[in-house]
Design a protein around this motif. Sequence first.
Motif, PDB file in Angstrom:
ATOM      1  N   PRO A   3       0.841  -1.195   0.000  1.00  0.00           N
ATOM      2  CA  PRO A   3       0.000   0.000   0.000  1.00  0.00           C
ATOM      3  C   PRO A   3       0.877   1.247   0.000  1.00  0.00           C
ATOM      4  N   GLN A   4       0.367   2.331  -0.646  1.00  0.00           N
ATOM      5  CA  GLN A   4       1.144   3.558  -0.688  1.00  0.00           C
ATOM      6  C   GLN A   4       1.424   4.034   0.732  1.00  0.00           C
ATOM      7  N   GLY A   5       2.679   4.435   0.961  1.00  0.00           N
ATOM      8  CA  GLY A   5       3.054   4.927   2.274  1.00  0.00           C
ATOM      9  C   GLY A   5       3.592   3.870   3.201  1.00  0.00           C
ATOM     10  N   GLN A   6       3.526   2.631   2.794  1.00  0.00           N
ATOM     11  CA  GLN A   6       4.025   1.554   3.659  1.00  0.00           C
ATOM     12  C   GLN A   6       5.292   0.945   3.058  1.00  0.00           C
ATOM     13  N   LEU A   7       6.381   1.036   3.817  1.00  0.00           N
ATOM     14  CA  LEU A   7       7.658   0.495   3.349  1.00  0.00           C
ATOM     15  C   LEU A   7       7.769  -0.975   3.710  1.00  0.00           C
ATOM     16  N   GLN A   8       8.140  -1.786   2.726  1.00  0.00           N
ATOM     17  CA  GLN A   8       8.317  -3.213   2.965  1.00  0.00           C
ATOM     18  C   GLN A   8       9.736  -3.637   2.596  1.00  0.00           C
ATOM     19  N   GLY A   9      10.201  -4.671   3.272  1.00  0.00           N
ATOM     20  CA  GLY A   9      11.502  -5.230   2.966  1.00  0.00           C
ATOM     21  C   GLY A   9      11.366  -6.508   2.152  1.00  0.00           C
ATOM     22  N   MET A  10      12.358  -6.780   1.321  1.00  0.00           N
ATOM     23  CA  MET A  10      12.428  -8.035   0.573  1.00  0.00           C
ATOM     24  C   MET A  10      13.644  -8.804   1.083  1.00  0.00           C
ATOM     25  N   SER A  11      13.452 -10.062   1.423  1.00  0.00           N
ATOM     26  CA  SER A  11      14.569 -10.871   1.917  1.00  0.00           C
ATOM     27  C   SER A  11      15.434 -11.354   0.753  1.00  0.00           C
ATOM     28  N   ALA A  12      16.653 -11.759   1.090  1.00  0.00           N
ATOM     29  CA  ALA A  12      17.544 -12.328   0.067  1.00  0.00           C
ATOM     30  C   ALA A  12      16.928 -13.582  -0.542  1.00  0.00           C
ATOM     31  N   ALA A  13      16.197 -14.351   0.273  1.00  0.00           N
ATOM     32  CA  ALA A  13      15.543 -15.565  -0.237  1.00  0.00           C
ATOM     33  C   ALA A  13      14.462 -15.207  -1.255  1.00  0.00           C
ATOM     34  N   GLN A  14      13.684 -14.170  -0.962  1.00  0.00           N
ATOM     35  CA  GLN A  14      12.644 -13.742  -1.909  1.00  0.00           C
ATOM     36  C   GLN A  14      13.264 -13.216  -3.204  1.00  0.00           C
ATOM     37  N   LEU A  15      14.347 -12.457  -3.065  1.00  0.00           N
ATOM     38  CA  LEU A  15      15.036 -11.945  -4.254  1.00  0.00           C
ATOM     39  C   LEU A  15      15.610 -13.094  -5.080  1.00  0.00           C
ATOM     40  N   SER A  16      16.179 -14.085  -4.402  1.00  0.00           N
ATOM     41  CA  SER A  16      16.737 -15.236  -5.096  1.00  0.00           C
ATOM     42  C   SER A  16      15.672 -15.936  -5.939  1.00  0.00           C
ATOM     43  N   ASP A  58      19.605  14.706  -0.221  1.00  0.00           N
ATOM     44  CA  ASP A  58      18.723  15.878  -0.163  1.00  0.00           C
ATOM     45  C   ASP A  58      17.414  15.680  -0.906  1.00  0.00           C
ATOM     46  N   GLY A  59      17.195  14.471  -1.457  1.00  0.00           N
ATOM     47  CA  GLY A  59      15.935  14.216  -2.143  1.00  0.00           C
ATOM     48  C   GLY A  59      16.121  13.336  -3.365  1.00  0.00           C
ATOM     49  N   VAL A  60      15.027  12.727  -3.786  1.00  0.00           N
ATOM     50  CA  VAL A  60      15.092  11.770  -4.899  1.00  0.00           C
ATOM     51  C   VAL A  60      14.455  12.330  -6.170  1.00  0.00           C
ATOM     52  N   GLU A  61      14.141  13.630  -6.166  1.00  0.00           N
ATOM     53  CA  GLU A  61      13.435  14.214  -7.311  1.00  0.00           C
ATOM     54  C   GLU A  61      14.193  14.012  -8.621  1.00  0.00           C
ATOM     55  N   SER A  62      15.519  14.019  -8.560  1.00  0.00           N
ATOM     56  CA  SER A  62      16.320  13.921  -9.785  1.00  0.00           C
ATOM     57  C   SER A  62      16.191  12.579 -10.490  1.00  0.00           C
ATOM     58  N   ILE A  63      15.746  11.553  -9.783  1.00  0.00           N
ATOM     59  CA  ILE A  63      15.668  10.217 -10.405  1.00  0.00           C
ATOM     60  C   ILE A  63      14.234   9.725 -10.588  1.00  0.00           C
ATOM     61  N   LEU A  64      13.239  10.521 -10.180  1.00  0.00           N
ATOM     62  CA  LEU A  64      11.846  10.037 -10.212  1.00  0.00           C
ATOM     63  C   LEU A  64      11.428   9.585 -11.602  1.00  0.00           C
ATOM     64  N   ASP A  65      11.849  10.326 -12.637  1.00  0.00           N
ATOM     65  CA  ASP A  65      11.440   9.975 -13.998  1.00  0.00           C
ATOM     66  C   ASP A  65      12.071   8.672 -14.467  1.00  0.00           C
ATOM     67  N   ILE A  91       8.628   6.487  -1.812  1.00  0.00           N
ATOM     68  CA  ILE A  91       7.221   6.298  -1.441  1.00  0.00           C
ATOM     69  C   ILE A  91       6.568   7.641  -1.133  1.00  0.00           C
ATOM     70  N   GLU A  92       7.295   8.510  -0.445  1.00  0.00           N
ATOM     71  CA  GLU A  92       6.758   9.839  -0.125  1.00  0.00           C
ATOM     72  C   GLU A  92       6.481  10.655  -1.388  1.00  0.00           C
ATOM     73  N   GLN A  93       7.237  10.354  -2.455  1.00  0.00           N
ATOM     74  CA  GLN A  93       7.039  11.054  -3.728  1.00  0.00           C
ATOM     75  C   GLN A  93       5.972  10.376  -4.595  1.00  0.00           C
TER      76      GLN A  93
END
Length: 382
Positions: A3-16, A58-65, A91-93
């Motif tokens: 959901p927007q606004g909720q940060l989740q982690g991915m485990s190495a096992a899930q990435l594998s 200082d922010g992620v605006e430069s990479i959003l696109d 997520i905040e953006q």
Amino acid sequence: MAPQGQLQGMSAAQLSQKVVNNESLFILDVRNESDFQDWKIEGKHVHIMNTPYFELIDGVESILDSIPDDKEVLVVCAKEGSSKFVAEQLIEQGKQNVSYLIGGMKAWSEHLEPVTIGGLRDGGELVQFVRVGKGCLSYMIISNGEAAVIDAVRMTDAFTQYAKERNIQIKHTIDTHLHADHISGGRHLAELTGATYWLPPKDAEEVVFPYEKLEEGRKIVVGHTEIEIQPLYSPGHTIGSTSFVVDHQYLLSGDILFVESIGRPDLAGKAEDWVSDLRTTLYERYKQLSEDLIVLPAHFGKVTELGEGGRVSARLGDLFKQNPGLNIQDEAAFRRTVTEKLPPQPNAYQEIRQINMGKITPSVEEQREMEIGPNRCAVHDA
């Protein structure tokens, strides 16, 4: 989707799982450029972008696109902290389906993915443990409730847990050679389980602990129906390198032969001395074996070597046709290839050899730092 606004982690096992299943994934790697260029997460449908963390403080605006809205996005750093910060900023953006890699690249380096290669004639099986992030491959031969583990890495919990879940007793741990690119878990695993630890004696002249001599002509039996692990002396990567023919079906080739390349002979400083051994092993000894043997190496160098389900294997006869390192007919050209066209030597390889001899015992954190980066056991330009 998170959901927007909720940060989740991915485990190495899930990435594998995503990598071996060829799932689509966009990775934002926020490590510095030199670390990224040295070693990164790869996959058939993995798209990756590197923007160092210090450019995003200082922010992620430069990479959003540059961050896609139609793909799952994973932010990666060395240990996890920086990636959490950047993922939260995204997520905040308004970016959705963004997660961070739990434990960072250190966790990615240490995860083992068990995959079944195939059966044995008595109903047993051969399991490959794929260290996707580092390119190391370990094996467990299982028969009648007993097991032998070959080329174990230092994360021994993966083997003991697998054996416990399957009600298997580990009876033997075996190293095909004295490793230089990663810290062996073979001796520690033997101590944990009461197993016998085997090592080629020609690689063990400086070791300071007891071991059983792994020599040609000796047969290591697993289970009651005598699944034979037949050692085959095959020098070249090291002077003691030993391959195994298992159940007349599988060739565990150690770091002598890979799916897309061959082993390098220089990690003990003896490249010129060992070139002839390497050529003899590959072009003569292996030529005497059945072409139908399934080759199972101790490492892979590129993600393209991962087959279905993440398995790394190939038929020996096919490698004699397709592997560039097995098709250099001119001996002088072969010598140049395996002594001059080599990738950089593995990180801390001299210290790792000392650990594997039992001469030094660094802390767990020091061992992790030594192993950071890709394995470099192959002649990738072969």
